[in-house]
Design a protein around this motif. Sequence first.
Motif, PDB file in Angstrom:
ATOM      1  N   PRO A   1       0.826  -1.215   0.000  1.00  0.00           N
ATOM      2  CA  PRO A   1       0.000   0.000   0.000  1.00  0.00           C
ATOM      3  C   PRO A   1       0.858   1.262   0.000  1.00  0.00           C
ATOM      4  CG  PRO A   1      -0.731  -1.557   1.687  1.00  0.00           C
ATOM      5  CD  PRO A   1       0.580  -2.049   1.190  1.00  0.00           C
ATOM      6  N   GLN A   2       0.262   2.347  -0.439  1.00  0.00           N
ATOM      7  CA  GLN A   2       1.004   3.597  -0.600  1.00  0.00           C
ATOM      8  C   GLN A   2       1.278   4.314   0.716  1.00  0.00           C
ATOM      9  OE1 GLN A   2       2.312   4.767  -3.512  1.00  0.00           O
ATOM     10  NE2 GLN A   2       1.644   2.811  -4.376  1.00  0.00           N
ATOM     11  N   LYS A   3       0.380   4.216   1.709  1.00  0.00           N
ATOM     12  CA  LYS A   3       0.481   5.058   2.903  1.00  0.00           C
ATOM     13  C   LYS A   3       0.772   4.297   4.196  1.00  0.00           C
ATOM     14  CE  LYS A   3      -2.882   8.346   0.970  1.00  0.00           C
ATOM     15  NZ  LYS A   3      -4.217   8.971   1.180  1.00  0.00           N
ATOM     16  N   LEU A   4       0.491   3.017   4.235  1.00  0.00           N
ATOM     17  CA  LEU A   4       0.571   2.257   5.480  1.00  0.00           C
ATOM     18  C   LEU A   4       1.937   2.377   6.143  1.00  0.00           C
ATOM     19  CD1 LEU A   4      -0.724   0.177   7.443  1.00  0.00           C
ATOM     20  CD2 LEU A   4       0.138  -1.620   5.909  1.00  0.00           C
ATOM     21  N   PHE A   5       2.999   2.272   5.343  1.00  0.00           N
ATOM     22  CA  PHE A   5       4.353   2.253   5.889  1.00  0.00           C
ATOM     23  C   PHE A   5       5.057   3.606   5.825  1.00  0.00           C
ATOM     24  CE2 PHE A   5       3.916  -2.266   4.296  1.00  0.00           C
ATOM     25  CZ  PHE A   5       3.686  -2.804   5.560  1.00  0.00           C
ATOM     26  N   GLY A   6       4.352   4.649   5.410  1.00  0.00           N
ATOM     27  CA  GLY A   6       4.926   5.980   5.393  1.00  0.00           C
ATOM     28  C   GLY A   6       6.232   6.034   4.630  1.00  0.00           C
ATOM     29  N   ASP A   7       7.271   6.637   5.241  1.00  0.00           N
ATOM     30  CA  ASP A   7       8.550   6.775   4.552  1.00  0.00           C
ATOM     31  C   ASP A   7       9.363   5.483   4.537  1.00  0.00           C
ATOM     32  OD1 ASP A   7       9.373   6.602   7.181  1.00  0.00           O
ATOM     33  OD2 ASP A   7      10.308   8.583   7.263  1.00  0.00           O
ATOM     34  N   LYS A   8       8.795   4.398   5.093  1.00  0.00           N
ATOM     35  CA  LYS A   8       9.476   3.105   5.081  1.00  0.00           C
ATOM     36  C   LYS A   8       8.861   2.145   4.054  1.00  0.00           C
ATOM     37  CE  LYS A   8      11.055   3.607   9.831  1.00  0.00           C
ATOM     38  NZ  LYS A   8      12.373   4.122   9.371  1.00  0.00           N
ATOM     39  N   ARG A   9       8.043   2.689   3.161  1.00  0.00           N
ATOM     40  CA  ARG A   9       7.391   1.843   2.166  1.00  0.00           C
ATOM     41  C   ARG A   9       8.396   1.089   1.304  1.00  0.00           C
ATOM     42  NH1 ARG A   9       5.732   1.755  -3.139  1.00  0.00           N
ATOM     43  NH2 ARG A   9       3.743   0.644  -3.497  1.00  0.00           N
TER      44      ARG A   9
END
Length: 423
Positions: free
Chosen positions: A345-353
């Motif tokens: 997903p695009q937002k779940l992991f924030g800057d750790k995607r």
Amino acid sequence: MAACGDGDEGASSGPVEVEYWAWAPQETVEPVVNKFNESHTDIKIKYVKQADNATAYTGLRNAIAAGQGVPCLVQGAANAEIPSLLGEGLVTDITEYVKPYVDKGLFTAAAPKSAQVQGKYYGIPGGATPTFMMVNRKVYDQHGVAVPKTWDEVITAGKALKPHGVQVMNLAGEDPSTLVNLVVQAGGTWYTIDGDAWKVDFLTPESLKSADVLQQLVDNGLVANQTYQDRPALIAYFDEGKMVSLPTSTWQLRNYELNYKKSIGNWQPVDLPQFADAPQFATPNHGMAMPVPKGCRHLKEATDVGVWMATHKDAIDATFDKATGAYAFPGSVPDPSPWVESVVPQKLFGDKRAEAAPVILKAVRAGVDNWQVGPNYTGVFTELQDQWAQAVTKRITFRQLLENMQRYTVDDLKAKGISVVGS
């Protein structure tokens, strides 16, 4: 030509028809079926939508007993694994058709085990989605606790987080999969085949060290027992930051992305914790085979269809969901990397995607499946659920759970007239 199990095998001017029963959402199954039918002239899939897995396997038993209306492929189910189905006489030997595909390397190393009993294939091998962990990194950092890399460190982290009102993990009272996954990860199993008998051993070293991890988590009050039966409440609880380590897989990520409000962007994908004495990095990867029922009249064609659905690029591409931009994770293929990015997903992991794809692919490469399911596992799993509920609520110990399951499983096999080694 008549559907598998119906009519006769006489000459036909048309393509062979392979009947496939599945209960997965129709919008995910039909594109794959349509793609196959568009690209093949000699075989066609007849897709028959099922209400759910229980209905499908009840219908299968009835069809086989009646000798008519038998499908050639059925979606795999956790409560209908190949050894159990073989014990009921519901599947047929397709080794000569499946083995060449396996030998070509079309499947992951772990997948073939799911379709085998004593080296013979009774279904299409099925891979599993990879297991890794996601942690609420914001909460870990807030309390100065290191993200755990081993199960011992999970216990240590839990003790450090507990004074802050934070649980390190969740163990739902109805779901013993954590115990099963730990045993698989450790390299153990509860059933093996000993000549013409089943050998049962719930007290292997792998089982005992798995039980020890769980016992420490429960005894020290480090885990929550939020049920999966109220999914909205469970997701809301995870979102609060009161539970911060979540063993997970790719199929769950989209749901978290859609439903997390407070913690979106705070999560980090990390490797599944390991046993401290593990000789190599390992993740549980027990797959689910697609059974080929007894009475199917077109075994080669059924195999060809099943292998295509599990491994062919066109089949995987056909699972693309325009609404989410994701493909169904291709757990059966050795290299799922072309499709991995879509499931993150695009937002779940924030800057750790960007960390997610490497973590997922590492889990795929480390997947192991030493798990052997016995012929009575359907009933055994129901008993395991009851024992698990007692263990996570401290009414019995996890060692007692294993001892109770040993007695139950051996007695049940004997009652069914099945040869068993163990006491």
